[in-house]
Design an enzyme around this catalytic site. Structure first.
Site, PDB file in Angstrom:
ATOM      1  N   PRO A   1      17.905 -22.355  39.140  1.00  0.00           N
ATOM      2  CA  PRO A   1      17.531 -23.823  39.862  1.00  0.00           C
ATOM      3  C   PRO A   1      16.545 -23.930  41.262  1.00  0.00           C
ATOM      4  CG  PRO A   1      19.384 -22.570  40.350  1.00  0.00           C
ATOM      5  CD  PRO A   1      19.568 -22.354  39.450  1.00  0.00           C
TER       6      PRO A   1
ATOM      7  N   TYR B   1       8.067 -19.797  49.379  1.00  0.00           N
ATOM      8  CA  TYR B   1       7.405 -19.729  47.917  1.00  0.00           C
ATOM      9  C   TYR B   1       6.568 -19.507  47.569  1.00  0.00           C
ATOM     10  CZ  TYR B   1      13.072 -20.165  48.088  1.00  0.00           C
ATOM     11  OH  TYR B   1      13.764 -19.890  48.469  1.00  0.00           O
TER      12      TYR B   1
ATOM     13  N   ASN C   1      15.359 -15.099  36.813  1.00  0.00           N
ATOM     14  CA  ASN C   1      15.295 -15.752  38.861  1.00  0.00           C
ATOM     15  C   ASN C   1      16.835 -16.603  38.457  1.00  0.00           C
ATOM     16  OD1 ASN C   1      15.011 -16.410  41.027  1.00  0.00           O
ATOM     17  ND2 ASN C   1      13.261 -16.310  41.118  1.00  0.00           N
TER      18      ASN C   1
ATOM     19  N   ALA D   1      19.828 -19.539  44.064  1.00  0.00           N
ATOM     20  CA  ALA D   1      21.433 -19.884  44.379  1.00  0.00           C
ATOM     21  C   ALA D   1      22.513 -19.326  43.684  1.00  0.00           C
ATOM     22  CB  ALA D   1      20.918 -20.431  45.305  1.00  0.00           C
TER      23      ALA D   1
ATOM     24  N   HIS E   1      24.114 -15.375  44.204  1.00  0.00           N
ATOM     25  CA  HIS E   1      24.673 -15.416  45.711  1.00  0.00           C
ATOM     26  C   HIS E   1      25.874 -15.598  45.305  1.00  0.00           C
ATOM     27  CE1 HIS E   1      20.561 -15.036  46.810  1.00  0.00           C
ATOM     28  NE2 HIS E   1      20.428 -15.791  46.874  1.00  0.00           N
TER      29      HIS E   1
ATOM     30  N   ASP F   1      29.024 -12.411  34.732  1.00  0.00           N
ATOM     31  CA  ASP F   1      29.312 -11.905  33.432  1.00  0.00           C
ATOM     32  C   ASP F   1      28.760 -12.551  32.214  1.00  0.00           C
ATOM     33  OD1 ASP F   1      31.860 -11.729  34.712  1.00  0.00           O
ATOM     34  OD2 ASP F   1      33.629 -13.580  34.242  1.00  0.00           O
TER      35      ASP F   1
ATOM     36  N   GLU G   1      16.642  -8.912  37.370  1.00  0.00           N
ATOM     37  CA  GLU G   1      17.124 -10.167  37.747  1.00  0.00           C
ATOM     38  C   GLU G   1      15.282 -10.458  39.620  1.00  0.00           C
ATOM     39  OE1 GLU G   1      20.602 -10.301  40.065  1.00  0.00           O
ATOM     40  OE2 GLU G   1      19.212 -10.609  42.421  1.00  0.00           O
TER      41      GLU G   1
ATOM     42  N   LEU H   1      11.498 -14.182  44.811  1.00  0.00           N
ATOM     43  CA  LEU H   1      10.064 -14.653  45.173  1.00  0.00           C
ATOM     44  C   LEU H   1       9.713 -13.691  46.159  1.00  0.00           C
ATOM     45  CD1 LEU H   1       9.229 -18.104  42.878  1.00  0.00           C
ATOM     46  CD2 LEU H   1       7.683 -16.145  42.388  1.00  0.00           C
ATOM     47  N   SER H   2      11.104 -14.558  46.471  1.00  0.00           N
ATOM     48  CA  SER H   2      10.749 -14.231  48.425  1.00  0.00           C
ATOM     49  C   SER H   2      11.294 -12.908  48.326  1.00  0.00           C
ATOM     50  CB  SER H   2      11.605 -15.850  48.989  1.00  0.00           C
ATOM     51  OG  SER H   2      13.421 -15.309  48.954  1.00  0.00           O
TER      52      SER H   2
ATOM     53  N   ARG I   1      15.766 -13.323  54.818  1.00  0.00           N
ATOM     54  CA  ARG I   1      16.444 -14.563  55.188  1.00  0.00           C
ATOM     55  C   ARG I   1      18.068 -14.621  55.789  1.00  0.00           C
ATOM     56  NH1 ARG I   1      14.430 -17.745  49.843  1.00  0.00           N
ATOM     57  NH2 ARG I   1      14.677 -19.834  51.281  1.00  0.00           N
TER      58      ARG I   1
HETATM   59  C1  DQA Z   1      15.065 -16.910  45.160  1.00  0.00           C
HETATM   60  C2  DQA Z   1      16.520 -16.805  46.585  1.00  0.00           C
HETATM   61  C3  DQA Z   1      17.422 -17.596  46.097  1.00  0.00           C
HETATM   62  O1  DQA Z   1      18.149 -17.311  47.779  1.00  0.00           O
HETATM   63  C4  DQA Z   1      17.768 -19.230  46.272  1.00  0.00           C
HETATM   64  O2  DQA Z   1      17.981 -19.671  46.443  1.00  0.00           O
HETATM   65  C5  DQA Z   1      16.214 -19.628  45.447  1.00  0.00           C
HETATM   66  C6  DQA Z   1      15.197 -18.781  44.817  1.00  0.00           C
HETATM   67  C7  DQA Z   1      13.859 -16.360  44.831  1.00  0.00           C
HETATM   68  O3  DQA Z   1      12.826 -16.563  44.383  1.00  0.00           O
HETATM   69  O4  DQA Z   1      13.539 -15.817  45.780  1.00  0.00           O
HETATM   70  O5  DQA Z   1      16.302 -20.685  45.159  1.00  0.00           O
HETATM   71  O6  DQA Z   1      15.975 -16.556  44.106  1.00  0.00           O
END
Ligand code: DQA
Length: 147
Positions: free
Chosen positions: A10, A23, A74, A77, A80, A87, A98, A101-102, A107
Site C-alpha cells: 500500500p 521516500y 515491500n 504499513a 507492522h 502466514d 522483505e 526504502l526508508s 522512524r
Molecule cells: C515502507 C516503510 C513502512 O513503515 C511504511 O508504512 C511504508 C513504506 C518503506 O518502504 O520504507 O509504506 O515499507
C-alpha cells in the site's frame, strides 16, 4: 532462467509524490525500470506488482508459489501488523526477502517491528531502491536451478 516477483504494498504507488523527504523523488515506475535492467544484466527475469489491498497481496503471494523462484516484498504499513501476509509468506515455500526504502528502525517506534520479517530470508531497510537489488541478489544466492 530464474524468475522473481517484486511485490509492493500500500501507498508505494505514490512514490515520487509521497513524503519525498523520506521516500525520495523517484516514482515506482522508475524504480521498477532500474530493477528490470539490473535483472536483465544478471540474467534473471522479474515481474512487478503493486496493490493497496491486503487480499490482493495474499493472492499474489499464493500464485507466486508455482511461478516464481522467490519474492522481493515491500509490504508497506502491513509490515507492522499483517499476520495474514506473514502466514501467506510462510505458506508458499519459496524464499521472500522483505525490503523497505526508508530505515524503519529510525522512524516512529511502531515501524521498528515487522511481523513478516521473521518468516523472510532477510530484511533490508533504509537503502532506498538499492534495497531491492540487494534482495534480488540474496534470493539469487538462496535459490538453485530446478534442472
Ligand atoms: C515502507 C516503510 C513502512 O513503515 C511504511 O508504512 C511504508 C513504506 C518503506 O518502504 O520504507 O509504506 O515499507
Amino acid at each position: 532462467m530464474k524468475k522473481f516477483l517484486v511485490l509492493n504494498g500500500p501507498n508505494l504507488n505514490l512514490l515520487g509524490v509521497r513524503q519525498p523527504d523520506i521516500y525520495g523523488t523517484e516514482t515506482l515506475d522508475s524504480i521498477e525500470s532500474y530493477i528490470e535492467s539490473y535483472a536483465a544484466r544478471k540474467g534473471f527475469a522479474v515481474e512487478f506488482a503493486q496493490s493497496n489491498h491486503e487480499g490482493y497481496l495474499i493472492d499474489k503471494l499464493q500464485s507466486a508459489m508455482e511461478k516464481f523462484d522467490g519474492v522481493v516484498f515491500n509490504p508497506g504499513a502491513y509490515t507492522h501488523y499483517s499476520y495474514a501476509l506473514r502466514d501467506a509468506v510462510s505458506a508458499i515455500g519459496i524464499p521472500v526477502a522483505e525490503v523497505h526504502l526508508s530505515d524503519i528502525n529510525a522512524r516512529e517506534s511502531f515501524r521498528a517491528k515487522s511481523v513478516i520479517a521473521p518468516v523472510c530470508i532477510a530484511q533490508i531497510s533504509g537503502k532506498g531502491k538499492l534495497g531491492y537489488i540487494e534482495a534480488l541478489d540474496l534470493l539469487n544466492a538462496a535459490t538453485s536451478y530446478a534442472e
